[in-house]
Each structure stands twice: as structure tokens, then as C-alpha cells.
Design a protein around this motif. Structure first.
Motif, PDB file in Angstrom:
ATOM      1  N   PHE A  32       1.020  -0.962  -0.132  1.00 50.47           N
ATOM      2  CA  PHE A  32      -0.134  -0.078  -0.119  1.00 50.47           C
ATOM      3  C   PHE A  32       0.417   1.563  -0.070  1.00 50.47           C
ATOM      4  O   PHE A  32       1.896   1.239   1.199  1.00 50.47           O
ATOM      5  N   HIS A  33       0.833   2.276  -0.933  1.00 51.38           N
ATOM      6  CA  HIS A  33       1.108   3.321  -1.199  1.00 51.38           C
ATOM      7  C   HIS A  33       0.610   4.085  -1.239  1.00 51.38           C
ATOM      8  O   HIS A  33       0.363   4.503  -3.448  1.00 51.38           O
ATOM      9  N   LYS A  34       0.098   5.609  -0.901  1.00 53.91           N
ATOM     10  CA  LYS A  34      -0.768   6.508  -0.583  1.00 53.91           C
ATOM     11  C   LYS A  34      -0.362   7.768  -0.681  1.00 53.91           C
ATOM     12  O   LYS A  34       1.236   8.080   0.331  1.00 53.91           O
ATOM     13  N   HIS A  35       0.120   8.869  -1.422  1.00 50.91           N
ATOM     14  CA  HIS A  35      -0.410  10.015  -1.120  1.00 50.91           C
ATOM     15  C   HIS A  35      -1.206  10.430  -1.398  1.00 50.91           C
ATOM     16  O   HIS A  35      -2.458  10.886  -2.105  1.00 50.91           O
ATOM     17  N   ILE A  36      -2.361  11.052   0.489  1.00 51.33           N
ATOM     18  CA  ILE A  36      -3.607  11.736   0.385  1.00 51.33           C
ATOM     19  C   ILE A  36      -3.091  12.876   0.491  1.00 51.33           C
ATOM     20  O   ILE A  36      -2.375  13.905   1.579  1.00 51.33           O
TER      21      ILE A  36
END
Length: 263
Positions: A224-228
Motif C-alpha cells: 500500500f503506497h498512497k499520497h493523500i
């Protein structure tokens, strides 16, 4: 006179012979008395239930497969299975698991039965090493015990967690971790919210929720790799961050942290 002595000797010999036959008969009767030894347990195996694994581990929310061959000269009267741990640390909302069941099914109350059972593993118990004991008792009171150990594992684990502790409004939050889910990932969701932050002029209360399913669905391993994005109007202060991973069997693993949103 001689004849009388011979008769007396003959009677004496007859008595001795009769006594010998009697003792031999008693000894023969004793030899024919069945002697029952304690039951013997062999081929004792146990492990993850769905695959009938013989490796000594199972998962919370799943089941344990157990099997053993029993040789018993006397009819079996009971089979007792117990599973328990020693000194495992309880996590939040976890309870001790001390399992014991006495099996008296008709299939087991025979000579030389085969033991085969599946035991459900609760979801709210601590992971770690558990002690397994199987005890067989026959109708004459003879008993035999066999024991071993099994590792109870979490069905979902997170590792390599890297989540920002601070972020500026108008920029983004970096969140990264690795997920292992034995039964496959169903969804990964994120919830970011604050409590009682003062909303200043030009600011808007920020409450972020998102669910990620399609890109992770049914995978047993995933990154899981996200930028919010953080709105430029979000109030400054501490926010609660909750990641929830649900697998295909409905098991849930949560990870929570906090992040400071700054101006």
C-alpha cells in the motif's frame, strides 16, 4: 501287608497328581485372563485446517485440523483434547483461550479408533505458541497422553510501516506499508479525522475517508503506497489516522496513528 502299602502309596500319588492338575488348571485359567495395556497414540498430526496441514501452525479466525491413530486393547471410553497457552500478553480486546473438549462419540468408543477433528480458532485471542494435549482413556481406566505445540498466527499482518507524522495543509500525507493476508485482501480503507479542533476563519473541517478495493482485491501480498492530499483549508492540529484491512473471510486488522497538520 505289601499290598496294603502299595495301595496307600497309590492313593498318595493320586492325590499329588490331582493337586498338580488342579494347580495347572488354575495357572492355565490365569494365563487366559486378558491383560489390557494402556492405549497407544501414533501419527498425531495437527495444523491449519483448510489445507489439512501437518505443519504446526494455524490462523486466528480459521480452524485447526487434528488427527491421530489410536491402538487400544480395551474399548476406548473417552478422548480429551486441550489447547492452551502460557503467559501470552493480551492485546486490546483480546481474551485468554483455554480449550478443552471430551469426545465420547460412538465412533470413538471402540477398539482402535481414528481421531479426526477440526477446532475453530477464535479471532480475539493473542497470537503465539499454544500447548496441545490429547489424552485417551479406555474402559479399564488405562490412559495415555501425547502433547505438542502449535503457533497461532494473525491472518493479516502489516510490516514496513512508513506514515508521515506531520504534514502541511495544502500538501500531502505519505502512507506506505506492506500487507500479508493469508485469505486474500478484500478492502483497505483509510479514515482521517480530528476531534474538537477549532475551525478558524477561512478554514473548513476536514474528515477524510477512502476505500481501496479493486487494486488490492484477492491479493495475499500487496504494498500500500498512497499520497493523500491535505486541503489548504484544513484546521491546524492533531488528526487521528486509521487504516483498516479486511480479508476475504471477514477478518479485520487495524492500524492507527496520529498526524499533526501544520500551517
Amino acid at each position: 501287608m505289601k499290598t496294603k502299602i502299595m495301595k496307600t502309596n497309590f492313593k498318595f500319588l493320586a492325590i499329588i497328581l490331582s493337586l498338580g492338575l488342579f494347580l495347572q488348571s488354575c495357572s492355565s485359567d490365569d494365563d487366559n485372563t486378558p491383560v489390557s495395556s494402556a492405549p497407544v497414540i501414533t501419527d498425531f498430526e495437527y495444523g491449519e485446517g483448510s489445507s489439512h496441514s501437518t505443519e504446526f501452525f494455524a490462523y486466528k479466525g480459521s480452524d485447526i485440523h487434528l488427527e491421530a491413530s489410536i491402538y487400544a486393547e480395551g474399548v476406548v471410553s473417552s478422548i480429551t483434547l486441550s489447547i492452551h497457552a502460557h503467559d501470552l500478553t493480551l492485546g486490546d480486546n483480546e481474551v485468554d483461550w483455554d480449550y478443552e473438549n471430551v469426545y465420547t462419540d460412538a465412533d470413538y468408543l471402540v477398539i482402535n479408533p481414528t481421531f479426526h477433528e477440526h477446532v475453530d480458532v477464535p479471532t480475539n485471542i493473542p497470537s503465539g505458541e499454544y500447548h496441545v494435549e490429547l489424552t485417551v482413556v479406555d474402559e479399564l481406566g488405562n490412559s495415555t497422553e501425547i502433547e505438542g505445540h502449535i503457533q497461532i498466527l494473525d491472518p493479516i499482518t502489516l510490516s514496513d510501516i512508513d506514515i508521515d507524522a506531520t504534514a502541511k495543509r495544502g500538501e500531502d500525507i505519505h502512507a506506505e506499508f506492506f500487507v500479508t493476508a493469508v485469505s486474500g485482501i478484500h478492502t483497505i480503507s483509510v479514515d482521517i479525522h480530528a476531534h474538537d479542533l477549532e475551525v478558524g476563519v477561512g478554514e473548513v473541517e476536514w474528515d477524510y475517508e477512502a476505500e481501496y478495493q479493486d487494486e488490492f482485491h484477492d491479493l495475499t501480498e500487496a504494498e500500500f503506497h498512497k499520497h493523500i492530499d491535505v486541503p489548504a483549508t484544513a484546521p491546524v492540529g492533531e488528526y487521528h489516522v486509521l487504516f483498516t484491512i479486511e480479508d476475504e473471510n471477514g477478518n479485520i486488522e487495524e492500524y492507527e496513528t496520529h498526524i499533526d497538520i501544520t500551517a
